[in-house]
Design a protein around this motif. Structure first.
Motif, short mmCIF file in Angstrom:
data_model
loop_
_atom_site.label_atom_id
_atom_site.label_comp_id
_atom_site.label_asym_id
_atom_site.label_seq_id
_atom_site.Cartn_x
_atom_site.Cartn_y
_atom_site.Cartn_z
N GLY A 1 30.11 47.03 35.01
CA GLY A 1 30.65 47.05 36.44
C GLY A 1 31.23 46.32 37.18
O GLY A 1 31.70 45.49 36.64
N THR A 2 31.14 46.09 38.49
CA THR A 2 31.75 45.48 39.27
C THR A 2 31.21 44.49 39.88
O THR A 2 30.66 45.16 40.86
CB THR A 2 33.23 46.05 39.76
OG1 THR A 2 34.07 47.08 39.31
CG2 THR A 2 34.96 45.75 40.59
N MET A 3 31.68 43.30 40.44
CA MET A 3 30.97 42.74 41.20
C MET A 3 31.66 43.00 43.07
O MET A 3 32.84 43.11 42.76
CB MET A 3 31.27 40.85 40.93
CG MET A 3 31.03 39.90 41.86
SD MET A 3 29.42 39.78 41.53
CE MET A 3 29.58 38.57 40.19
N ILE A 4 31.14 43.03 43.97
CA ILE A 4 31.42 43.57 44.91
C ILE A 4 30.63 42.48 46.14
O ILE A 4 29.92 42.17 45.45
CB ILE A 4 32.02 45.07 45.58
CG1 ILE A 4 30.37 45.13 45.58
CG2 ILE A 4 32.68 45.86 44.78
CD1 ILE A 4 29.87 46.44 46.44
N ARG A 5 31.74 42.22 47.04
CA ARG A 5 30.90 41.24 48.02
C ARG A 5 31.01 42.04 49.73
O ARG A 5 32.14 42.85 50.28
CB ARG A 5 31.37 39.97 48.59
CG ARG A 5 31.84 39.05 49.72
CD ARG A 5 32.15 38.03 49.90
NE ARG A 5 33.60 38.61 50.29
CZ ARG A 5 34.09 38.48 50.69
NH1 ARG A 5 33.74 37.98 52.05
NH2 ARG A 5 35.93 37.55 50.90
N ASP A 6 29.47 41.92 49.93
CA ASP A 6 29.38 42.48 51.29
C ASP A 6 29.46 41.33 52.57
O ASP A 6 28.74 40.57 52.34
CB ASP A 6 28.34 43.34 51.27
CG ASP A 6 27.39 44.21 52.49
OD1 ASP A 6 28.25 44.43 53.48
OD2 ASP A 6 26.37 44.84 52.85
#
Length: 216
Positions: free
Chosen positions: A69-74
């Motif tokens: 998966g890919t790390m994302i920031r909200d």
């Protein structure tokens, strides 16, 4: 020994073990406390029931990473009724796929969990309420011990196993063994984990992903 196998997949997952204040981080793989919480929800166990929680937390636990998966920031800006606006940062894994295993001699308990996962008492989520799973969660109860069950039929995309260390094994420490889910007094203790590589992949630094994608 038998092993209960669960598939953990969804658009977003978040498995925090050290989140504080306005920064909510995630590990690169599901936490033991998060998976035990998912099972407790399926069984309809009250948060204050520490006896069954202790039983579940004592099971040997492991994760097979099928897709990193890919790390994302909200990024959030909160506007409380009183006080000044403030910013929060919440991290997620996007499009990751894992297989979790729980090992036990008690096949009756594993069967009970498996049935509950197919007709859960409460909604299931992958670390946070905003992260529902896709597809079926319960896979099977394998007659094999944890590591062997997770290695079996691992796809070519699988990268590693993260397992509760056996007695005498060296490994890293993670503070994600739930002792209490009581909202007024959550409590966790450490466990030692070992990581084994599976299919080789290009080496990468996951920390470089933190600033690559932002969803608003």
């Amino acid at each position: 020994m038998s092993t209960l196998l669960l598939r953990l997949a969804g658009p977003m997952q978040s498995w925090g073990t050290d989140s504080k204040f306005d920064v909510r981080r995630t590990q690169r793989e599901p936490s033991k406390s998060g998976v035990i919480g998912l099972i407790a929800a399926a069984l309809g166990i009250p948060r204050q029931d520490q006896e069954i929680l202790h039983t579940l937390a004592s099971l040997r636990f492991g994760i097979r990473v099928d897709r990193e998966g890919t790390m994302i920031r909200d990024y959030h800006t909160a506007h409380p009724e009183k006080g000044s606006p403030y910013v929060t940062h919440r991290y997620y894994l996007s499009d990751a796929i894992f297989v979790a295993g729980l090992e036990s001699k008690d096949e009756e308990l594993l069967n009970k969990i498996g049935k509950a996962l197919q007709a859960p008492a409460f909604p299931l989520y992958l670390g946070r309420r905003s992260c529902p799973p896709t597809g079926r969660v319960f896979l099977e109860i394998s007659p094999k011990p944890l590591e062997e069950a997770l290695r079996e039929n691992a796809p070519d995309t699988s990268t590693r196993l993260v397992l509760d260390a056996k007695k005498g094994e060296q490994g890293g420490l993670i503070r994600d063994v739930p002792l209490s889910f009581d909202p007024t007094h959550r409590k966790y203790e450490f466990r030692r984990v070992v990581t084994y590589p599976l299919h080789p992949i290009a080496e990468h630094d996951p920390m470089t992903e933190l600033g690559e994608e932002i969803c608003t």
